[in-house]
Write a protein that holds these residues in place. Structure first.
Motif, short mmCIF file in Angstrom:
data_model
loop_
_atom_site.label_atom_id
_atom_site.label_comp_id
_atom_site.label_asym_id
_atom_site.label_seq_id
_atom_site.Cartn_x
_atom_site.Cartn_y
_atom_site.Cartn_z
N UNK A 129 24.05 29.21 45.08
CA UNK A 129 23.18 29.20 43.92
C UNK A 129 22.19 28.04 43.99
N UNK A 130 22.71 26.84 44.27
CA UNK A 130 21.85 25.65 44.30
C UNK A 130 20.80 25.75 45.40
N UNK A 172 19.47 32.73 43.20
CA UNK A 172 20.21 31.47 43.21
C UNK A 172 20.48 30.99 41.79
N UNK A 173 19.43 31.02 40.99
CA UNK A 173 19.57 30.58 39.60
C UNK A 173 20.60 31.44 38.87
N UNK A 174 20.56 32.72 39.15
CA UNK A 174 21.49 33.62 38.47
C UNK A 174 22.95 33.34 38.86
N UNK A 175 23.16 32.96 40.13
CA UNK A 175 24.53 32.61 40.56
C UNK A 175 25.06 31.46 39.70
N UNK A 176 24.21 30.41 39.54
CA UNK A 176 24.66 29.24 38.76
C UNK A 176 24.77 29.56 37.29
N UNK A 177 23.81 30.34 36.77
CA UNK A 177 23.86 30.70 35.35
C UNK A 177 25.16 31.44 35.05
N UNK A 178 25.53 32.32 35.93
CA UNK A 178 26.76 33.09 35.77
C UNK A 178 27.99 32.19 35.81
N UNK A 179 28.00 31.27 36.76
CA UNK A 179 29.15 30.36 36.88
C UNK A 179 29.27 29.45 35.65
N UNK A 180 28.12 29.09 35.07
CA UNK A 180 28.13 28.22 33.90
C UNK A 180 28.67 28.93 32.66
N UNK A 181 28.76 30.26 32.73
CA UNK A 181 29.39 31.00 31.63
C UNK A 181 30.86 31.27 31.93
#
Lengths: 320, 96
Positions: A129-130, A172-181
Motif C-alpha cells: 500500500x505504502x 496503494x492508497x486503497x490497500x492502506x485505507x482498507x487496513x485502517x478500517x
C-alpha cells in the motif's frame, strides 16, 4: 551528423540550441545538442529506467503472499506496468546513443544509480500500500513535470507513464485505507509501514536545491522545470490530507499547516541516511543487484533460444 | 555477464480505433517479427490502446534530416494558392 570544426561553430550551435530551448522547441534525437545535455539526459533517463526495473523487486517479494487472488492480480498488473515503464524509458535513452544492453550491464555491474527508495525492504503487506501510494505518488509528481521537458523521447515516455501511474497510486492508497478500517493489528501494520516509507519517499525528490549539483544546467535546458524542493513540497501538500482522511499519522512532529504560505512545514530530512543509501550502504543495495543479476542469468537461455530460433527462421526464408 | 547479442529494434505503430490511422507509438527490442509483435502488444497495448499493430524493423525506416528541413520542405512554401484562403469571393456568396 556533421563534425564540429571550430570552437566558433560550436558556440554558434550552442547559441542556436539555447534559442530553441528558450522558445519552447522540443529537441529530437537527430537534432544537434551540446554534449553535456546529452550526458545529463542519459544519466537521468538510465537512472529512471533502472528505477522502474529495480522497483519491481520489493513488490515481487509479496506476489506469492498477497492476501487475496484479486490483490495478487492487481499487484501483478502493477509490476508488469513497471517493466513496461522501464522499457519506454530505455527506448528513449537509446536515442541518445547508448544501447539498452550497455545500460543493463552498468546496472548489473553495480555502476549505475537508481532511486534510493528501492534499497529499503518490503517487510509486510501494508508496504504494498505504502509503495503504491507514497512511492508512486512521489514519482507521479516528478513525472508529470518531466512530461513537459525539452527532450521529445523522454517527454513522450512520461506522458505514457503518467496515464498508468494513477492506477498504482490509487490501488496503494486503497490497500492502506482498507487496513485502517480493520483490526488494531492491521491498523498498526499500516502505521508501521507509513513510518518506514514516509522519509525515504521525501528523499526521492533528491537533495535540497542548495546541494543539487546538476540543477542549474538542467533548469536552463528545461530538462527540469521545478526545483527538487518545490516538487517535494507539492507532494507533501498533496499527501498529508490523504493520510489524515484514513487516520494515518505522519511520522514528523514538526509537520504543521502554515495558513499564510498555504503549505505544510516539515522537519529536517536525514540527508546522512540518504547519502549512505545512494553510496551503496542502504539495507538492500547488495540484495537488489544480486536479484537483478540472478534474473538476468536465469533468463539467458530464453534470450539465446529466441535468437537461435530467429537465426534459423532467417536462414530458411533466405533458402526458400 | 553481458549478452553479445543485442536484439534489434522494431518501430511500433498502433491503430487506436477502427477507421483511425496507424500511428507511431515507440519501439521494442525483439529477435524476430513474431516476438516483436508480442512485445509490442505487451508494451504498447496493456489497456486496449490498440486494435491493430504494425512492427517495422527500425533499420528499414528512412527519415528526413533536421539539417535539411529548410530546403527539403521549401517547395511547399511559395504555393499559398493551394490554400482556399488565398481566394477572394464576391460579397454575399455562400457555400463555396
Amino acid at each position: 551528423m556533421d563534425q564540429v570544426q571550430s570552437s566558433q561553430q560550436l558556440a554558434e550551435l550552442e547559441a542556436e540550441f539555447d534559442r530553441k530551448i528558450a522558445s519552447g522547441h522540443v529537441i529530437e534525437p537527430k537534432d544537434w545538442m551540446p554534449e553535456r545535455y546529452r550526458k545529463q539526459l542519459l544519466r537521468m533517463m538510465s537512472q529512471h529506467a533502472h528505477s522502474e526495473v529495480v522497483g519491481m523487486l520489493p513488490e515481487g517479494n509479496w506476489l506469492t503472499r498477497a492476501p487475496s487472488l484479486m490483490r495478487k492480480a492487481v499487484l501483478l498488473a502493477k509490476i508488469q506496468d513497471e517493466a513496461g515503464h522501464g522499457l519506454y524509458i530505455y527506448s528513449g535513452a537509446e536515442t541518445l546513443g547508448t544501447s539498452r544492453v550497455e545500460m543493463n550491464d552498468q546496472l548489473l555491474a553495480g555502476k549505475a544509480k537508481y532511486s534510493s527508495i528501492f534499497n529499503y525492504p518490503s517487510l509486510n503487506w501494508a508496504d504494498m500500500g505504502a509503495i503504491g501510494w507514497l512511492v508512486d505518488g512521489a514519482a507521479i509528481v516528478n513525472q508529470t513535470v518531466l512530461a513537459k521537458c525539452s527532450y521529445g523521447p523522454y517527454a513522450r515516455a512520461m506522458v505514457r507513464i503518467c496515464k498508468e501511474e494513477n492506477f498504482h497510486n490509487k490501488q496503494g492508497y486503497q490497500i492502506l485505507a482498507r487496513m485502517m478500517q480493520g483490526t488494531p493489528a492491521q491498523r498498526e501494520m499500516a502505521q508501521d509501514s507509513m513510518n518506514r516509507w514516509w522519509w525515504p519517499s521525501l528523499m526521492m525528490f533528491g537533495p535540497s536545491d542548495k546541494d543539487s549539483p546538476n540543477s542549474a544546467d538542467l533548469m536552463k535546458w528545461k530538462v527540469k522545470l521545478h526545483s527538487n524542493d518545490d516538487l517535494r513540497q507539492r507532494f507533501i501538500d498533496r499527501v498529508v490530507p490523504q493520510a489524515e482522511a484514513i487516520g494515518l499519522r505522519i511520522p514528523d512532529d514538526k509537520l504543521k499547516w502554515n495558513p499564510t504560505t498555504r503549505h505544510y512545514e516539515f522537519g529536517e530530512i536525514n540527508w546522512d541516511e540518504f547519502n549512505q543509501v545512494i553510496s551503496g550502504n542502504g539495507p538492500c543495495n547488495r540484495l537488489r543487484i544480486k536479484q537483478r543479476r540472478d534474473a538476468h542469468e536465469n533468463g539467458r537461455w530464453v534470450r539465446e533460444a529466441a535468437m537461435a530460433y530467429a537465426a534459423k527462421q532467417n536462414k530458411r526464408t533466405k533458402a526458400a | 555477464m553481458s549478452d553479445s547479442n543485442n536484439w534489434p529494434t522494431w518501430e511500433v505503430f498502433t491503430q487506436k480505433a477502427q477507421g483511425a490511422p496507424h500511428e507511431h507509438a515507440g519501439n521494442v527490442h525483439a529477435p524476430d517479427a513474431e516476438l516483436a509483435l508480442l512485445n509490442a502488444r505487451d508494451v504498447y497495448s496493456r489497456r486496449n490502446e490498440a486494435i491493430s499493430l504494425w512492427v517495422v524493423p527500425t533499420e528499414s525506416i528512412v527519415a528526413s534530416t533536421p539539417e535539411d528541413v529548410g530546403p527539403f520542405f521549401d517547395p511547399a512554401n511559395d504555393k499559398m494558392y493551394r490554400s482556399p484562403n488565398f481566394y477572394k469571393t464576391p460579397d454575399g456568396i455562400k457555400q463555396i
